[in-house]
Write an enzyme that holds these catalytic residues in place. Structure first.
Site, PDB file in Angstrom:
ATOM      1  N   GLY A   9      10.644  40.521  24.883  1.00 54.43           N
ATOM      2  CA  GLY A   9      11.956  40.971  25.321  1.00 54.43           C
ATOM      3  C   GLY A   9      11.882  42.147  26.274  1.00 54.43           C
ATOM      4  N   ASP A  14      10.474  30.773  21.517  1.00 53.15           N
ATOM      5  CA  ASP A  14      11.603  30.187  22.238  1.00 53.15           C
ATOM      6  C   ASP A  14      12.123  31.065  23.366  1.00 53.15           C
ATOM      7  OD1 ASP A  14      12.778  32.230  20.794  1.00 53.15           O
ATOM      8  OD2 ASP A  14      14.507  31.046  20.154  1.00 53.15           O
ATOM      9  N   LYS A  74       6.089  -7.802   2.428  1.00 55.88           N
ATOM     10  CA  LYS A  74       5.848  -7.645   3.857  1.00 55.88           C
ATOM     11  C   LYS A  74       4.672  -8.533   4.265  1.00 55.88           C
ATOM     12  CE  LYS A  74       5.487  -3.182   3.515  1.00 55.88           C
ATOM     13  NZ  LYS A  74       5.865  -3.163   2.092  1.00 55.88           N
ATOM     14  N   ASP A 108       8.893  33.173  17.575  1.00 63.75           N
ATOM     15  CA  ASP A 108       8.982  31.734  17.382  1.00 63.75           C
ATOM     16  C   ASP A 108       8.773  30.935  18.658  1.00 63.75           C
ATOM     17  OD1 ASP A 108      11.278  32.445  18.665  1.00 63.75           O
ATOM     18  OD2 ASP A 108      12.649  31.730  17.119  1.00 63.75           O
ATOM     19  N   HIS A 150       0.171   0.692   9.462  1.00 60.04           N
ATOM     20  CA  HIS A 150      -1.082   1.115   8.843  1.00 60.04           C
ATOM     21  C   HIS A 150      -2.033   1.706   9.880  1.00 60.04           C
ATOM     22  CE1 HIS A 150       0.426  -2.300   6.356  1.00 60.04           C
ATOM     23  NE2 HIS A 150       0.233  -1.410   5.402  1.00 60.04           N
ATOM     24  N   GLY A 168       0.818  -1.197   0.000  1.00 57.76           N
ATOM     25  CA  GLY A 168       0.000   0.000   0.000  1.00 57.76           C
ATOM     26  C   GLY A 168       0.853   1.249   0.000  1.00 57.76           C
ATOM     27  N   THR A 221      11.054  46.620  20.948  1.00 55.56           N
ATOM     28  CA  THR A 221      12.087  45.664  21.323  1.00 55.56           C
ATOM     29  C   THR A 221      12.367  45.820  22.815  1.00 55.56           C
ATOM     30  OG1 THR A 221      13.992  47.107  20.997  1.00 55.56           O
ATOM     31  CG2 THR A 221      13.149  45.941  19.037  1.00 55.56           C
ATOM     32  N   GLY A 236      21.938  45.420  17.070  1.00 56.78           N
ATOM     33  CA  GLY A 236      20.729  44.989  16.374  1.00 56.78           C
ATOM     34  C   GLY A 236      20.131  46.017  15.441  1.00 56.78           C
ATOM     35  N   GLY A 244       1.432   5.371   1.098  1.00 56.07           N
ATOM     36  CA  GLY A 244       1.374   6.008   2.403  1.00 56.07           C
ATOM     37  C   GLY A 244       2.583   5.716   3.253  1.00 56.07           C
TER      38      GLY A 244
END
Length: 573
Positions: free
Chosen positions: A555, A400, A106, A398, A220, A55, A491, A483, A57
């Site tokens: 920040g 983090d 398989k 993002d 599957h 199959g 900022t 920066g 996938g």
């Protein structure tokens, strides 16, 4: 469920055409969903054809393994559905010459039936055909006989070994025997973290709760052998490997190939961690990993999870694994790096000097006693507010920032007390610690700011309030220079610069130091709140433009946080 498809009825055909478009050595076979090597030698000159499939996938299986040195053809059924007998027969007739064909299957009922019937029809037509069944799923070892287990990701290793044997000109019987030997010395076990979703279907075939994983999952979406609580990667790896090692009866000194396979939605980061833990687990057993691969080799659509395959090796199998192939999904020789760490060129003395350690005397011990609790207070404030920082950053960046500030806190706590013997050396040591602990933008900004502040204070043994204000001013200027941002750009400067100005004005007005710092904290908090109404003009949030309005800049909020954490300690300093 959102999918990048046109019509769910045609996903397999359109996928195969897309694969062929960027693989010049393969072609789609007529109206069949079969990928075949192109061109093939003339029929009399062909080596044994090695054919597999099942199959769809499971990409890059099976079409990604078509090419000289691996598969001659891949027969692709509908998603998670065995291909038809006629499709398998068409692949045999198109790719096999007088040397015949080996079918690698398989161990699923539909695959065995359709490949088996196609083999009989081909033999009746004069084409020699052998079948090798792969049943490598060790999770079922306590429930079924080996010949009744499922065939899963380890099958890819059998493809490689059989394809290389055929490419070097071995006869059909020998190619089949080599493939059977590989299948008999192969074990795989997987785990799913959640279900997968078929094209055209709204929901996953099953869902796992946040506190559940499925051990022994098939490819599957079929259930595994145990639903249990999530585990750390190392514990999970050990669980999977323990079953494989026991089933194969691997002993100290034996040699193996190791395959860590993603099921479709597992980041490479997590697969690499599993590889690390698997290699160490086998090494502890004194099993020698000769070859290793990490990646997605046989998936289950978009299922999060992985499987581990272990193949017992000898020199013959190793040579076949190392043989060249043009199959575009095979990653090449899985050379193992046995020395993954080297020591840096600089010395321990260099490290101590950069950390700012100072000889102990009465003055330095005074600063150590004052600065250590102040810095610890900052660290604990950053840790306590990690979730807030993450949330703010997720809305405009993002996501983090919280994790970065947690790492910063740990680095601050770890700064040796001996480095806090003077204000200048303390700021320098903090700069070094944060530079090493935080990646992204926060690390360079804070490291540069602290380094500039350290230089501003220089060797001043007893800096006054104006000296500290000048150091903060220098820090803000360093951030702006590095920066390119300025106040009003949304900022960290929108909290730091108002705090600096408030501190300078209060000190020049002869306010007590504690009161002056309180005014600086208030200005920073006000500045951070104001950023919620600013359109970002610097940093990653600038990509959002007006969409960022309504949420304060993370920040700037961090700056207000650590300034406030220092407040109870200012009078002492």
């Amino acid at each position: 469920m959102k999918k990048l498809v046109n019509d769910p009825s045609f996903v397999v055909r359109e996928m195969l055409e897309g694969i062929a478009r960027t693989a010049p050595h393969v072609a789609v076979l007529g109206d069949e969903n079969v990928l075949i090597r192109n061109p093939l030698p003339s029929a009399p000159a062909r080596s044994v054809a090695v054919i597999s499939g099942g199959g769809s996938g499971h990409e890059p299986a099976h079409g990604g393994y078509v090419g000289q040195g691996m598969l001659s053809a891949a027969v692709c059924g509908e998603v998670f559905t065995s291909p038809s007998t006629d499709a398998v027969l068409a692949a045999i007739r198109a790719s096999a010459g007088p040397n015949g064909a080996l079918l690698i299957v398989k161990n699923y009922t539909g695959d065995r039936l359709n490949f088996g019937l196609a083999a009989e029809l081909a033999r009746a037509g004069g084409i020699p055909v052998e079948i090798v069944i792969v049943a490598d799923d060790v999770s079922l070892r306590g429930h079924t006989e080996r010949n009744q287990r499922r065939g899963i990701a380890g099958t890819v290793l059998v493809h490689k070994i059989a394809g290389a044997a055929a490419a070097r000109g071995d006869a059909l019987g020998l190619v089949a025997a080599i493939a059977r030997s590989a299948a008999e010395n192969l074990g795989t076990m997987g785990v799913a973290l959640d279900g997968c979703t078929l094209p055209g279907v709204e929901k996953a075939g099953f869902r796992l709760a946040d506190d559940e994983i499925e051990l022994g999952m098939g490819i599957h979406g079929e259930k595994g052998v145990e639903r249990t609580a999530p585990m750390a990667a190392g514990v999970l790896t050990e669980t999977l490997l323990a079953n494989i090692v026991e089933d194969l009866a691997l002993k100290s000194g034996e040699r193996v190939a190791l395959l860590v396979n993603g099921l479709g939605a597992t980041p490479q980061m997590e697969l690499a961690i599993i590889m690390r833990d698997a290699f160490e687990s086998l090494s502890r057993r004194q099993v020698v990993v000769e070859r290793a691969w990490t990646g997605t080799f046989l998936s289950a659509l978009n299922m999060p999870g992985c499987s581990i395959s272990v193949l017992r090796l000898d020199d013959a199998k190793l040579a076949l694994l190392d043989a060249d192939t043009e199959a575009h999904a095979w990653p090449g020789i899985g050379t193992v790096n046995r020395q993954i760490r080297i020591e840096p060129a600089f010395s321990a003395a260099d490290t101590r000097a950069e950390a700012g350690a100072t000889p102990a005397d009465a003055a330095s011990e005074h600063w150590m006693r004052l600065l250590k609790p102040a810095l610890d207070a900052v660290a604990h404030a950053l840790i306590e507010n990690e979730a807030l920082f993450t949330d703010l950053d997720s809305r405009a960046g993002d996501g983090d920032l919280g994790a970065s500030m947690h790492r910063a806190a740990q680095a601050i706590i770890a700064v040796p007390q001996s480095a806090l013997g003077s204000p200048g050396s303390a700021l320098g040591a903090l700069s070094t610690a944060l530079r090493r602990a935080i990646a992204g933008s926060s690390g360079p900004f804070y490291a540069t700011a602290l380094l500039r502040a350290s230089r501003t204070l220089g060797e001043t043994a007893q800096p006054g309030a104006l000296d500290w204000a000048a150091a903060m001013r220098g820090a803000a200027e360093a951030i702006s220079e590095l920066g390119g941002a300025k106040p009003g750009d949304r900022t960290m400067l929108d909290a730091l610069v108002p705090a600096v100005e408030a501190l300078e004005n209060a000190v020049k007005s002869a306010c007590p130091v504690g009161e002056a710092w309180a005014q600086a904290v208030s200005a920073a908090e006000s500045g951070a709140r104001t950023t919620a109404q600013m359109t970002p003009r610097a940093g990653r949030a600038s990509y959002l433009g007006a969409r960022a309005i309504g949420t304060p800049d993370g920040g700037a909020v961090v700056v207000a946080c650590w300034l406030k954490a220092l407040q109870p300690h200012i009078d002492a300093v």
